[in-house]
Design a protein around this motif. Sequence first.
Motif, PDB file in Angstrom:
ATOM      1  N   UNK A  70       0.847  -1.200   0.000  1.00  6.66           N
ATOM      2  CA  UNK A  70       0.000   0.000   0.000  1.00  6.66           C
ATOM      3  C   UNK A  70       0.877   1.243   0.000  1.00  6.66           C
ATOM      4  N   UNK A  71       0.678   2.140  -0.968  1.00  2.00           N
ATOM      5  CA  UNK A  71       1.466   3.379  -0.978  1.00  2.00           C
ATOM      6  C   UNK A  71       0.972   4.344   0.090  1.00  2.00           C
ATOM      7  N   UNK A  72       1.798   5.311   0.437  1.00  2.00           N
ATOM      8  CA  UNK A  72       1.351   6.339   1.365  1.00  2.00           C
ATOM      9  C   UNK A  72       0.235   7.130   0.703  1.00  2.00           C
ATOM     10  N   UNK A  73      -0.818   7.386   1.438  1.00  2.00           N
ATOM     11  CA  UNK A  73      -1.934   8.129   0.872  1.00  2.00           C
ATOM     12  C   UNK A  73      -3.157   8.022   1.749  1.00  2.00           C
ATOM     13  N   UNK A  74      -4.042   9.000   1.634  1.00  2.30           N
ATOM     14  CA  UNK A  74      -5.240   8.996   2.451  1.00  2.30           C
ATOM     15  C   UNK A  74      -4.934   9.148   3.929  1.00  2.30           C
ATOM     16  N   UNK A  75      -3.756   9.699   4.222  1.00  2.00           N
ATOM     17  CA  UNK A  75      -3.345   9.870   5.606  1.00  2.00           C
ATOM     18  C   UNK A  75      -2.657   8.661   6.192  1.00  2.00           C
TER      19      UNK A  75
END
Length: 261
Positions: A70-75
Amino acid sequence: MASPLGTGRLYFESSDLLVAVTHVVASAAVTPAGEDEEAPTAVLNGEEVQLKGAAAAGTAVVVLDETTAHPQGGGQPADKGFLVCRLPTGVLVRFPLVHVTKGPGHSESLGGAILHVVGAPEPIDGEEGVVVPPAAALPSPGSPCLVRVDPVWRAAAAKLHSAGHLLDAAVRKHAPQLRPTVGYHFPDRPSVSYAGRVPAAEAEELMEKVQAEVDRLIAEATPTSVSIFTAGDSEAACQAGLTAEEADDFMPGSTVRVVAV
């Protein structure tokens, strides 16, 4: 113009999917930042990408056809873990994941790709004494690659992210005039920020109500639902429970994942 690179998001299929065998689409060495440059860079598919923040510590970038990372994103912070690839020299190596991030959203060439920023490779084929030359430290396009996500880190990140959704559900119930703006689901100071006003005289009572609602949701094991759709699909956004204003916050064509409590 080179064909756009894309990465299948296996993590959308199941948050419990931690291991997958995929294939390398592209790889590139990281070039350290020069005196007049803001950040290290890597050239993928003919396009230069800046690697800022945590990604700046990487030595190479690998794009896969699919990934469980999972990439960094959505906090939420990026997954940790490693890739296992065989180099053109025949040496089987493990690349530690330094960071995982989405390709630049504005890029037609890389916007659909997930960039796995990795550290120096470690031989694991019974050859601990082998030193991998930097020039040979890139897996070839088309070669198999195993992705392994750290299960402890993933579970902690998922719990913190879910806690943010529980908090938001409670705030929406007792202070619907507030609008969530930023979710920060990192372990150092997880929080959700809101735009709007609450009279100072009502702030303490509101916090008590929100806390009580969160406690109730947890005690009752309230179920959650997940919806995935493409930004710009107004009907799907409505079915996911988003208002028209909320749906407009996403870049058209991007993948949106909505968690409802």
